[in-house]
Design a protein around this motif. Structure first.
Motif, PDB file in Angstrom:
ATOM      1  N   UNK A 192       0.843  -1.196   0.000  1.00 35.02           N
ATOM      2  CA  UNK A 192       0.000   0.000   0.000  1.00 35.02           C
ATOM      3  C   UNK A 192       0.878   1.244   0.000  1.00 35.02           C
ATOM      4  N   UNK A 244      -0.772   0.462  10.563  1.00 30.36           N
ATOM      5  CA  UNK A 244      -0.144  -0.176   9.400  1.00 30.36           C
ATOM      6  C   UNK A 244      -0.636   0.517   8.125  1.00 30.36           C
ATOM      7  N   UNK A 245       0.123   0.373   7.048  1.00 26.45           N
ATOM      8  CA  UNK A 245      -0.276   1.037   5.798  1.00 26.45           C
ATOM      9  C   UNK A 245      -1.699   0.679   5.372  1.00 26.45           C
ATOM     10  N   UNK A 246      -2.028  -0.611   5.419  1.00 29.40           N
ATOM     11  CA  UNK A 246      -3.336  -1.009   4.911  1.00 29.40           C
ATOM     12  C   UNK A 246      -4.463  -0.505   5.815  1.00 29.40           C
ATOM     13  N   UNK A 247      -4.232  -0.574   7.117  1.00 26.62           N
ATOM     14  CA  UNK A 247      -5.272  -0.142   8.054  1.00 26.62           C
ATOM     15  C   UNK A 247      -5.625   1.323   7.836  1.00 26.62           C
TER      16      UNK A 247
END
Lengths: 267, 343
Positions: A192, A244-247
């Motif tokens: 991401x 985190x990047x995705x979160x």
């Protein structure tokens, strides 16, 4: 011996002088200030209030204890279409700015030696891009000792906001949204990338940069729009600790819409 | 990435020709002929003697840890190619680091991905994790810098390495990287064989052939890794450690780990990300008999119905004989990498 010394000092003086005059030639332009004003809707943002004076779109009360973000790769566009780029150094010592609500001085970015003219829009990046992180250890605003460096998944936190809300079920009712994630890999499109680069128009207005003028561009960042925008409508009731990047992918989609140029002080 | 490599090479080359005196110090970064090109950003941080020696001190000095109790060298010991011979899971550091086995440190300048899950993409950033031992660091890196500033001898060392009057975290990380970049292991019996300086025994040669046939796709090039992330069938479930998925947050990466270099592999026991195997025999028994199926198991280990790699007992003996030719005594005895506090 003495002679050598005096020759040396003349030489040194000479070097100094030529350096100075060089500078003067380069500084035909003037200064422009980007001022970042963080607000919550119509209220000014005040950190660490004992109560929870703000409410999000889900009617959840909250306060804010920490708000910080990286601004970089600043570009200014002139009426005639020419673009001024703020120089970036590969070791992070120039071109990267950490805006921290808790530090008044950090909220003003002073750009010097800008060619004279009327400027009509600004472009910048929220975050620290791969080309920079891939250069290795950084200094200045990017010194990892500043505490915005993810060690286990290396890279910078681009924007961090923390606070409390009674709606939040995490320990201490604390929410934390740490937006980061810069990695790109042609062989893996699942990484991401939350880097956001966008342009803010001065909406018909212009910032006149000239010798006697030091125009200020007043940029507003609205926390409420960061929580509710095209990317997500955040409730503190679930998933309120995001690291985190995705979160943070959805909330990162709100970043651009949360910034606007409010007005220009001509001098 | 290739562009940076070319740049680095140009810098390296021009660096050499620019020098008035011919470079004859053993602190110049050397590029073994049988290795792929280095990827480290030498343009920003070239190796110097003063810098590497400073890095060496920092590496062996517990001052870097929060409570001044642990040095890098506690978990990364020279005699075993800077891996950890004692602890299956590294001791003394919690969270992210604590559940994995410390890998060897060697040939770092050639590596793109660090840690078993590739969470770190640049060598400079690796030490921050060890220094802070928290998933997200507070101001502890800053504290280390303060400690170094107060020290009796570090300010002088930093000045001679970086010609600046202040100590920064960047300089500290640069010094450690200079030291680790110097740690090139390229003088094993295998390297000497590649350079035609020595012969392998019949058994070792046959082991090499088996290796080429079954292992080389993943343990590729003379670095013995293709720098990719793969699942080699250790487990069927990955609750304990999701591996690469921790970083990519993509289920297709669950249970994948970085293919480790096999240089000095005879010395770097215990093996695998969690140090589950103590001997090379156990590793080979894993590949031949114990490979477990899962959604992300590497296709190379799943040919038709059968799992793993078919290896006879005799082939395993030969393979192990070959793997032992990857040990590099020059490296494990190199004084430039030894504890500078023991004279």
């Amino acid at each position: 011996m003495k002679k050598i010394f005096s020759i040396l000092s003349i030489a040194i003086l000479f070097v100094f002088f030529s350096a100075c005059s060089d500078d003067e030639v380069g500084s035909s332009g003037s200064t422009l200030v980007l001022e970042f004003d963080n607000v919550v809707g119509t209220s000014n943002l005040v950190l660490n209030t004992t109560d929870q004076p703000y409410t999000n779109d889900h009617e959840e009360a909250f306060n804010v204890t920490w708000l910080t973000y990286y601004v970089s790769n600043i570009k200014l566009k002139r009426e005639d279409g020419t673009i001024y780029e703020d120089a970036v150094k590969s070791d992070g010592s120039a071109g990267y700015y950490l805006i921290d609500e808790a530090d008044v001085e950090s909220r003003e970015i002073t750009l010097k030696n800008i060619p004279a003219g009327n400027y009509t829009e600004v472009t910048f990046t929220i975050g620290v891009d791969a080309s920079q992180v891939d250069q290795g250890a950084q200094t200045g605003a990017l010194d990892p000792a500043k505490g915005l460096f993810w060690t286990w998944n290396s890279g910078y936190i681009f924007m961090a906001i923390q606070g409390t809300s009674p709606a939040c079920t995490e320990e201490g009712n604390e929410f934390a949204y740490h937006v980061g994630g810069y990695k790109e890999d042609p062989e893996n499109d699942n990484l991401i990338n939350n880097i956001k680069t966008f342009t803010l128009s001065f909406k018909g207005d212009s910032a006149p940069v000239k010798a006697s003028h030091e125009p200020q561009v007043h940029i507003i960042f609205d926390v409420l729009k960061f929580f509710k925008g095209t990317g997500a409508n955040i409730s503190f009731a679930s998933n309120a600790q995001r690291h985190t990047p995705k979160a943070c992918e959805d909330i990162a989609g709100n970043i651009e819409g949360a910034f606007v140029v409010d007005h220009i002080h001509a001098d | 990435m290739r562009f940076t490599t070319v740049l680095t090479l140009i810098l390296l080359v021009s660096g050499c020709t620019d020098d008035v005196e011919p470079v004859k110090n053993s602190y110049a970064f050397e590029m073994p002929a049988n290795f792929p090109a280095p990827v480290y950003t030498f343009g920003n941080n070239p190796v110097s003697r003063a810098g590497a020696e400073l890095g060496q001190m920092l590496f062996y000095d517990p001052v870097l840890s929060l409570d001044s109790s642990i040095a890098c060298a506690n978990c990364h010991q020279q005699a075993v190619a800077f891996s950890d011979p004692v602890h299956r899971f590294s001791r003394g550091v919690d969270d992210a680091v604590g559940f994995r086995n410390a890998p060897a440190i060697q040939n770092m300048a050639f590596q793109n991905n660090f840690f078993w899950d590739g969470g770190v993409k640049h060598l400079d950033f690796v030490p921050i994790n060890a220094v802070t031992s928290k998933i997200e660091m507070a101001e502890t890196l800053d504290q280390v810098v303060q400690k170094l500033k107060r020290s009796k001898f570090y300010p002088e060392k930093f000045r001679s390495a970086f010609q600046e009057d202040q100590i920064t975290s960047q300089q500290m990380l640069y010094a450690l990287s200079q030291f680790m970049n110097l740690m090139v292991s390229a003088n094993s019996k295998y390297d000497q064989y590649v350079r035609k300086e020595t012969d392998l025994t019949k058994e070792e040669t046959e082991g090499l052939e088996i290796f080429e046939a079954h292992c080389r796709t993943c343990h590729a090039t003379d670095l013995f890794t293709d720098d990719s992330f793969r699942n080699n069938g250790l487990d069927a479930g990955f609750e304990k450690d999701a591996g690469r998925e921790r970083i990519t947050e993509f289920s297709g990466d669950r249970g994948k780990f970085k293919v480790p270099s096999l240089r000095n592999v005879d010395l770097t026991s215990p093996y695998m990300h969690d140090g589950r195997f103590n001997t090379l025999q156990q590793v080979l028994d894993h590949y031949s008999n114990m490979v477990k199926d899962s959604e992300t198991l590497d296709p190379l280990l799943k040919q038709g119905e059968s799992l793993g790699i078919v290896l006879s007992a005799e082939e395993k003996v030969k393979l192990i004989a070959f793997l032992k030719t990857l040990s590099d005594e020059t490296f494990t005895h190199d004084k430039r990498f030894a504890n500078p506090f023991i004279k």
